[in-house]
Design an enzyme around this catalytic site. Structure first.
Site, short mmCIF file in Angstrom:
data_model
loop_
_atom_site.label_atom_id
_atom_site.label_comp_id
_atom_site.label_asym_id
_atom_site.label_seq_id
_atom_site.Cartn_x
_atom_site.Cartn_y
_atom_site.Cartn_z
N HIS A 286 -1.13 12.61 -46.10
CA HIS A 286 -2.02 13.73 -45.73
C HIS A 286 -2.58 13.60 -44.31
CE1 HIS A 286 -6.23 12.11 -46.17
NE2 HIS A 286 -5.55 11.15 -46.75
N SER B 201 0.02 7.09 -44.95
CA SER B 201 -0.51 8.08 -45.87
C SER B 201 -0.06 9.48 -45.46
CB SER B 201 -2.04 7.99 -45.85
OG SER B 201 -2.59 9.06 -46.59
N GLY C 242 -2.82 5.84 -48.71
CA GLY C 242 -2.99 4.75 -47.76
C GLY C 242 -3.83 3.62 -48.33
N GLN D 196 -3.28 5.87 -39.32
CA GLN D 196 -3.62 6.78 -38.23
C GLN D 196 -2.47 6.99 -37.24
OE1 GLN D 196 -6.26 8.73 -37.93
NE2 GLN D 196 -7.18 7.93 -39.79
N CYS E 13 -26.18 8.39 -41.84
CA CYS E 13 -26.30 9.50 -42.79
C CYS E 13 -24.94 10.04 -43.20
CB CYS E 13 -27.10 10.63 -42.17
SG CYS E 13 -28.85 10.32 -42.25
#
Lengths: 385, 125
Positions: free
Chosen positions: A201, A199, A71, A179, A324
């Site tokens: 996967h 994409s 992608g 998506q 994070c």
């Protein structure tokens, strides 16, 4: 305890049927599709067949499909390829603030190369206003790139409307459908798009392979030079097994779409409802135009990574837009663009469902999350119970 | 990504909570960057008798807060002031590089609490 995988927007497991379709192309039909002898011709045939399948599923012509390494490459090829090919016509590009970084960073890189860029804002549910696209279009606008559905919050954009506006203006329109491919019905004519990235996967195909639809007549400068493959738009020996896998996975996803969508929506709504029962919880994105597999919420007063670690200890795999977990100092650019404060964006949780998730798993997750949230809040200096 | 010791302190944090009538309170970080640590201390005869913490932040932020409470209890104020963010990370058998700066603030929070204590209890010799 087996893992409950709720991160299908990140990647999906390869389906056994897809693996089976791919296997012969690793060591039996290993020929180079560019070779003239039998093995080469058979590999080429497999490529042709895969291209026909993908084109059919998108309502496109076979020659309008370019296979890529995924992608990100598809989106980069669409954006840089059009920008370079049409830079004498104009140097203005429009995109939105909530694009995947494969689009956003490609556009920002072009800006460094002297292109002019307009980044459109979104509303609090993550929608791009088609009117804002209309207003941003200029005489020298060559390309507009707006994602079909957002990978973090699942908001489905009014792509058809935006596409019609862009087409009427005479610019090209790319949509990142990474998506939505395999999840929503994609028809390039209905969507009014000139370029579309997907994409494998993300729909139970292999990693490392994607496709770009390029409407006939749209010129592209290649990112990769060195051969005549993909009609000189993408050099390099084709990833035959991967491409076969992409087509097979796309075909299966489309065939089972109705049934799977109903299943996903049921689990999604159960999750959304259960999580909303936790105090100080905000659902991110739209409830009406939302991907069937996407749940995204913010739990106030806690931080996303510590939430994910606790979920992992309970065997639940999810993701977060906290700083994070993004590897930067700022939380998700998508949540910030939707107007959330840094504090709240740090406490986001994304759960994305897949075809193999079950009601029992959702029930278990809804038992564990409130306990974890309460535990983390009890040690949060921001929370006054 | 985290050491066993970090995960131990994260999953089973020591001394979580507040101290009513604490002798010193320190708070560092901000919610914008995603880490806030607040530390309460109880001091008797110049020795830290008790430490409690509350932390908003990632796994490293919670683990560093937890471990510093253990490091500080029983130390004199002067000794406790010498605890550095680096020695906290060492006590936890290391932190991922990304976490060394943003989430490793426990020593700063403890020093802020000691400073608060000293302000409230000036030495009158």
């Amino acid at each position: 305890m087996s893992e409950i995988y709720l991160d299908h927007a990140a990647t999906t497991p390869l389906r056994p049927e897809v693996l089976e379709a791919m296997l012969p192309y690793f060591n039996q039909e290993f020929g180079n599709p560019s070779s003239v002898y039998g093995a080469g011709r058979r590999a080429h045939q497999a490529l042709d067949q895969a291209r026909d399948t993908v084109a059919d599923l998108l309502g496109a012509k076979s020659e309008e499909i370019i296979f890529t390494s995924g992608g990100s490459e598809a989106a980069n090829l669409a954006i840089k390829g059009v920008a370079w090919a049409y830079q004498t016509k104009g140097k203005h590009i429009i995109t939105s603030a909530i694009e995947h970084h494969a689009v956003l960073d490609a556009v920002l890189w072009l800006k460094q190369q002297g292109f002019e860029v307009t980044i459109l804002p979104v509303d609090e549910e993550g929608f791009v206003d088609p009117q804002s696209v209309q207003e941003a279009l200029r005489g020298d606008t060559i390309l507009v790139s707006i994602m079909h559905a957002n990978n973090e919050v699942g908001t489905i954009q009014p792509i058809e409307d935006i596409g019609a506006i862009v087409r009427a203006h005479g610019a090209f329109f790319h949509t990142d459908a990474v998506q939505t491919a395999g999840i929503l019905d994609l028809d390039v004519a209905e969507l009014n798009v000139d370029l579309l990235s997907l994409s494998a996967h993300k729909f139970y195909g292999p990693k490392g392979v994607g496709a770009l639809y390029v409407r006939k007549g749209v010129r592209l400068d290649p990112l990769i030079h060195g051969g005549a493959q993909e009609k000189r738009r993408r050099a390099g020996t084709e990833n035959v097994a991967g491409i076969v896998g992409l087509a097979k996975a796309f075909e299966l996803a489309q065939a089972e779409r109705g049934e799977v969508t109903r299943h996903l929506i049921q689990l999604r709504d159960q999750l959304l409802q259960g999580l909303q029962a936790i105090p100080h919880t905000k659902v991110n994105g739209s409830l009406e135009r939302r991907l069937p597999n996407n749940v995204n919420v913010c739990f106030q007063f806690i931080e996303g990574e510590s939430l994910l670690l606790n979920l992992d200890l309970k065997g639940i795999a999810g993701s977060s837009g906290s700083a994070c977990t993004s590897g930067s100092l700022d939380p998700s650019h998508v949540l910030l663009a939707m107007g959330l404060s840094h504090e709240i964006a740090h406490g986001s949780l994304r759960l994305t469902l897949g075809r193999e998730n079950t009601q029992d798993q959702v029930t278990y997750v809804l038992e564990e999350i409130p306990i974890i949230v309460e535990r983390l809040r009890a040690m949060s200096p921001l929370y006054n119970a | 990504m985290y050491s066993d010791k970090v995960m131990d302190h994260f999953t089973n944090p020591r001394n979580v909570g507040e101290i009513a009538n604490a002798d010193g309170v320190g708070e560092v970080g901000n919610a914008r960057c995603g880490d806030i640590m607040k530390i309460w201390i109880k001091v008797e005869d110049g020795i830290i008798q008790d430490v409690k913490f509350k932390t908003f932040g990632c796994g490293a932020a919670i683990a560093t807060s937890s471990v510093i409470t253990e490091m500080a209890i029983g130390k004199t104020l002067d000794e406790a002031e010498e605890i550095t963010n680096k020695s906290v990370a060492e006590e936890l058998e290391g932190l991922p590089p990304l976490k060394m700066h943003c989430s490793n603030l426990a020593a700063d929070a403890l020093r802020a609490a000691i400073e608060d204590y000293r302000k409230k209890h000036p030495i009158t010799a």
